[in-house]
Design an enzyme around this catalytic site. Sequence first.
Site, mmCIF file in Angstrom:
data_model
loop_
_atom_site.group_PDB
_atom_site.id
_atom_site.type_symbol
_atom_site.label_atom_id
_atom_site.label_comp_id
_atom_site.label_asym_id
_atom_site.label_seq_id
_atom_site.Cartn_x
_atom_site.Cartn_y
_atom_site.Cartn_z
ATOM 1 N N SER A 485 41.239 46.489 43.019
ATOM 2 C CA SER A 485 41.532 45.165 43.567
ATOM 3 C C SER A 485 41.867 45.203 45.048
ATOM 4 O O SER A 485 41.356 44.388 45.826
ATOM 5 C CB SER A 485 42.674 44.510 42.781
ATOM 6 O OG SER A 485 43.865 45.264 42.864
ATOM 7 N N ASP A 486 42.727 46.137 45.478
ATOM 8 C CA ASP A 486 43.092 46.125 46.897
ATOM 9 C C ASP A 486 41.947 46.615 47.774
ATOM 10 O O ASP A 486 41.763 46.113 48.889
ATOM 11 C CB ASP A 486 44.387 46.904 47.166
ATOM 12 C CG ASP A 486 44.415 48.286 46.560
ATOM 13 O OD1 ASP A 486 43.422 48.699 45.932
ATOM 14 O OD2 ASP A 486 45.449 48.974 46.697
ATOM 15 N N CYS A 487 41.153 47.557 47.291
ATOM 16 C CA CYS A 487 39.960 47.973 48.040
ATOM 17 C C CYS A 487 38.996 46.799 48.187
ATOM 18 O O CYS A 487 38.381 46.605 49.243
ATOM 19 C CB CYS A 487 39.264 49.128 47.330
ATOM 20 S SG CYS A 487 40.283 50.602 47.139
#
Length: 763
Positions: A485-487
């Site tokens: 998700s953060d990537c």
Amino acid sequence: MWKLKIAEGDKNDPYLYSTNNFVGRQTWEFDPDYVGSPGELEEVEEARRQFGENRYKVKPCGDLLWRLQFLREKNFKQTIPQVKVGDDEAVTYEAATTTLRRAVHFFSALQASDGHWPAEIAGPLYFLPPLVMCLYITGHLDTVFPAEHRKEILRYIYCHQNEDGGWGFHIEGHSTMFCTTLSYICMRILGEGPDGGVNNACARGRKWILDHGSATAVPSWGKTWLSILGVYEWMGSNPMPPEFWILPSFLPMHPAKMWCYCRMVYMPMSYLYGKRFVGPITPLILQLREELYAQPYNEIKWGKVRHVCAKEDIYYPHPLIQDLLWDSLYVLTEPLLTRWPFNKLREKALQTTMKHVHYEDENSRYITIGCVEKVLCMLACWVEDPNGDYFKKHLARIPDYIWVGEDGMKMQSFGSQEWDTGFGIQALLASDLTHELGPTLMKGHDFIKKSQVKDNPSGDFKSMYRHISKGSWTFSDQDHGWQVSDCTAEGLKCCLIFSTMPEEIVGKKMEPELLYNSVNILLSLQSKNGGLAAWEPVTAQDWLELLNPTEFFADIVIEHEYVECTASAIQALVLFKKLYPGHRKKEIDNFITNAIRFLEDVQMPDGSWYGNWGVCFTYGSWFALGGLAAAGKTYDNCAAVRKAVNFLLESQLDDGGWGESYLSCPKKVYVPLEGNRSNLVHTGWALMGLIHSGQAERDPTPLHRAAKLLINSQMEDGDFPQQEITGVFMKNCMLHYATYRNIYPLWALAEYRRRVPLPSLGA
């Protein structure tokens, strides 16, 4: 000499393939015919010598070998004069600009030909030995690791031996039975005698093992690997029944509800356990049986050491209920499942387990989800069919994990290509030096576009316990295939910013449909509490963490929500909403509202946020403040921002910087670095967090003090010095992100110059 190769495959290797022509791939090759100039060799040897001399002071390496190569290939020379700011001097706009330009030009010279920034991402000392053990068992050690590789692996082991003779869980950690035993075995397999190695490494390591209870006290993962190698007995391990993979899906402990990394470790482990696989018993194995224990091997009561673990290795003590569960399986279930007719059930379970292994291998192009899983899956494929294509495809992807630094050869967790590039690009964009960076930005944009995952996992992926991945970015490259998700949020942010810039400078913008796919990934990963999971939606209950079978990790059984993932997604979706206001507006508004609530709910009493992927409260607070600021939360209208600002201001050091010990992560309380030292990466995070909060309008003095430290710490060539380790995972294991020392001081100075009013010499 060693050379780093970028985006290269092998057209003659039928077992190696890629979804995007190997964009992002980084592999090391030793070229015996390229001897290099005397100057090149001297640079490399000097880097090795300096690391060896300072290895107890700064334990992460500077990742210098490929940097020296790239700077040499690009004929880089720093032509911008260095600046220093005196104690009684103010930071001027010119000083900030000069330092920033020097950092930007140096960092741009480190960009690879395909647009990403290569880097070491290693540090745990249990990554590499299992690979060496696996290759020894399968008979491929000499072909995969010829003489120069062995030399560098041994260099790495020697460089990171602690002064007491043991090896830590990671390069900065105290000695543990797990990594000391694995490192000792690794040295012996690579040809060192029982008393061999630099500075008597083997003898000192063996003494540490025997002084701390011998290898019977190795934790559960160690018991598994030692059993596989043949220097421990499976009777001394807790059960890992492969029948787990044929359980009904409604059960709370079904694999589909597990955290993906936990699932992917115990999938091949359970196959090897179910087979009771043991490698060839060679003369070396018989010697190791004598060397690793304080009593004769055949006199050890294996059933009585299943729960034994050295105190140095215990971070998560097993609750009694878990030990009772393993005892029940050991005494009641396992004897049945190895006998007719129940062994038919085991056979079915083993087949199902390997079906999942092959599915995961194929969908990651045989990279697999990470290095621990890679080696286990590779060995399981060999056990199933030593001459099969599955194993050969695994061999072809070993180079994707190997990294060489001045401290030797190590195994990466897997690559951080997309992660580092996403942040590096944002740092460069924040510098407002676009006119000097056109080619760098265009290549970086191209890499990010080519690295987006374009498809979901193959076939009926839900039946294989997989989530959607179409539109995501991975931590490394497109071939890896695992959405994060953060990537995804950071990749999306980059593409959105680029879409507002002239195409003649940064290249063609990404198609809206591809951006929509990324938004869909982010929306799919939010939990009811507003937080964002990293890989897959949270579907299990917290009590399952009681079954955590490891002794050295916490919170690994199920997926959780993370501050950093949540904050990254807020920033990406706020920007997306500005540029595409009509797309899923209500869902995005609800997402942001709930995500803000999550950040406010999980804030610590002292005003900080616990960082799950970086050290630690400084890291989490930078992310959270960035997310809150993007959503319109300010010092004036948000109590969480005020509390966070107080935390950061109170933890600022006398020299203007911040420095947080990695011990904050396992202890879950803020621990300053020993001697109240500053760390430039931590200083960059804290400085940006305060800027997000609007500190410049209230009192810019803390910002000026931090910026002065960053400016005065820059090195002659525009680099910044390597300091303490700054990455972490699963509360207790540290990761060395080697480009962080460039990205975050650069980014912080860029934001400082852009958003903090500074005096000008001209004025």
